[in-house]
Enzyme design. Structure first.
Site, short mmCIF file in Angstrom:
data_model
loop_
_atom_site.label_atom_id
_atom_site.label_comp_id
_atom_site.label_asym_id
_atom_site.label_seq_id
_atom_site.Cartn_x
_atom_site.Cartn_y
_atom_site.Cartn_z
N LYS A 1 -2.26 -7.09 6.64
CA LYS A 1 -1.95 -5.96 6.24
C LYS A 1 -2.43 -4.81 7.21
O LYS A 1 -1.47 -4.06 7.41
CB LYS A 1 -2.34 -5.55 4.84
N GLU B 1 -6.45 3.50 2.14
CA GLU B 1 -5.08 4.37 1.98
C GLU B 1 -5.29 5.54 1.16
O GLU B 1 -6.00 5.32 -0.02
CB GLU B 1 -3.83 3.39 1.77
N ARG C 1 9.35 -13.92 2.80
CA ARG C 1 9.87 -15.02 2.07
C ARG C 1 10.97 -14.49 1.01
O ARG C 1 11.18 -13.23 0.87
CB ARG C 1 8.76 -15.72 1.12
#
Length: 534
Positions: free
Chosen positions: A142, A226, A318
């Protein structure tokens, strides 16, 4: 279908689509599905549409599962625990070789976003029906993905430029962006390794929790920070790309109805997204996919604030659980398209002839107990009646008499409805939920969905990712002394989830999830599944 070239044709589901042209394509003759449950059944159906033979794999717990019954061939890959079967690369590749597979479809979950598995499939001389291992790696971390997306001009949530190593570093970042903040595991997923911190007082405890959870769940204790967005919406954009340079988006899905940071209900379009926002998000999603030379189906996930500013969250490399609602509003078979582009075909459609038609809503039906902290509540299904009628779609991996095993995700089915507008789609969902009957040793979240489809704020489209946490109050509390059979099922499910995550849990922790009436017999049975501390 015989192997060989295909004549140029148009997609019958989309008369405006461009012709499939170019060099003759040799379609796969036989595909192995490296998954189970409803997604395995879904891929099998796409194979059947294409005239491709399907190979199911199964663990000892899934010998009689629906996906095994649906496939043309089935091969056992090991004992019930996923770590000894569905997560054994050598066993899966051996099954593919034995059954004569030419390609492997990973579904979602398990190995679907594992670059090592994708590379092993390719090294074995098979086709991996998904993106390249390089793209999976780039988007799987990430922090690295945030850096890559920022370089590509994709907006990201304000936060630390990379991973952090200490509480002091977290405090420094927080002083710049302000509390509240989100602590996130760099290798996180599925709602794990994720904590909101409101102020400095709660920072140390939350940081210990995130690091510990990240190490036990992912073997990677790295974390980053974040800015926490107030009342955020979780909105994602479906993308699809072929090997000929064509990348498109198939519009957005709203995924803000969540429990424990995991999706429960999705809809498309989003009631929050305006036409200019939709266009901007789609363009950004395509840019993000092109930045990693993406191939196949993927999803760019965003968080949006109350002012409709949107920020990159992550990319799922995916097919998504909720792909059905995109199929309903676009008329595009996403799984079939995955297979076609993996075989070398061009996309059947361009951005110009894609559009959203009507509205679709999806409810995830789980074997879980919302009144008990959404604890897994698997068991044998005795009576099963799925709804039918106009605008109703059911993707299921079970049948009456089947067992929902304790070893895997407790999803029973996905129930989706389509309508000409949002009101009609929700009306049909209410009717479909009323018709749905599932009884047996298990418990389900059907009542939660029935409650939600009548809530004024949901009906108005006025919700965010904390909606269920704030609004939902179960009608009944868990019984103080559940039956011994229920004890065993629920407790075993909780312990199995702990084993899968690599964690050890204490008896007091389980009592808070499984009910205060946990009996000694339940511990004795569950002890065969996992080592319990305390």
């Amino acid at each position: 279908m015989a192997r060989g070239s295909r004549a140029a044709r148009r997609d019958p589901a989309n008369p405006d689509s461009p012709e499939i042209s170019g060099a003759p394509i040799k379609m796969f003759k036989r595909i192995l599905i490296a998954n189970r449950g409803e997604i395995a059944v879904r891929v099998i159906r796409a194979c059947r549409d294409l005239g491709i033979e399907s190979i199911a794999i199964y663990s000892d717990a899934d010998r009689a599962a629906a996906h095994v019954r649906a496939a043309d061939f089935a091969v056992g890959v090991g004992p019930a625990p996923a770590s000894e079967s569905y997560l054994k690369i050598d066993n899966i590749l051996a099954a593919a070789k034995r059954a004569g597979a030419e390609a492997i479809h990973p579904g979602y979950g398990f190995f679907s976003e594992n670059a090592g598995f994708a590379r092993a499939v390719i090294d074995a001389g098979l086709v991996f029906i998904g993106p390249t291992p390089d793209a999976i790696e780039k988007m799987g971390d990430k922090v690295a993905a945030r850096t890559l997306m920022a370089a590509a001009g994709v907006p990201t949530v304000p936060g630390s430029p990379g991973t952090l190593e200490s509480e002091e570093q977290v405090r420094a970042v927080a002083s710049e962006i302000g509390f509240p903040i989100m602590l996130k595991a760099a290798a996180g997923g599925g709602g794990k390794g994720l904590r909101m911190v409101e102020n400095e007082a709660g920072l140390a405890s939350a940081l210990r929790t995130v690091i510990g959870e990240a190490k036990s769940s992912f073997g990677d204790g790295r974390f980053y920070v974040e800015k926490y967005l107030n009342h955020p919406r979780h909105i994602e954009v479906q993308v699809m790309a072929d090997a000929h340079g064509n990348t498109v988006h198939l519009f957005e899905r709203e995924c803000s109805i969540q429990r424990r940071n995991q999706k429960v209900v999705e809809e498309s379009p989003s009631p929050f997204v305006t036409a200019p926002m939709r266009q901007a998000m789609g363009e950004v999603a395509v840019r993000a996919a092109r930045a990693v030379n993406y191939l196949g189906a993927g999803t760019i996930e965003f968080l949006a604030d109350a002012d409709r500013n949107f920020y990159f969250l992550e990319m799922n490399t995916r097919i998504q659980v909720e792909h059905a609602i995109t199929e309903l509003v676009t008329g595009v078979d996403l799984v079939r398209t995955q297979i076609e582009v993996a075989a070398g075909m061009r996309l059947r459609f361009s951005q110009d002839n894609l559009s959203q038609r009507g509205w679709a809503v999806e409810c995830r039906i789980y074997a879980e107990d919302p009144a008990n902290g959404y604890a897994p509540a698997p068991g044998k299904i005795e009576t099963l009646r799925f709804p039918e009628g106009p605008g109703v779609r059911v993707d299921a991996g079970v049948y009456a008499g089947a067992e929902v095993p304790i070893f895997y995700d407790p999803m029973i089915a996905k129930l989706a409805t389509w309508g000409h507008d949002r009101a009609e789609a929700i009306d049909r969902m209410r009717r479909a939920l009323a018709e749905c009957v599932i009884t047996g040793e298990l418990r389900t979240n059907l009542e939660l969905h029935r409650w939600l489809m009548r809530q004024p704020r949901f009906l108005a489209g006025d919700y965010d990712i904390q909606f269920l946490e704030r609004e939902f109050r179960p009608a009944t509390e868990p019984a103080a002394s559940p039956t011994t059979k229920e004890d065993r099922l629920r407790l075993a499910a909780i312990l199995a989830a702990a084993v899968a995550a690599g964690t050890t849990i204490k008896r007091a922790d389980v009592a808070s999830q499984a009910g205060t009436g946990v009996r000694q017999s339940a511990w004795k049975t569950a002890g065969r599944i996992a080592a319990v501390g305390g």
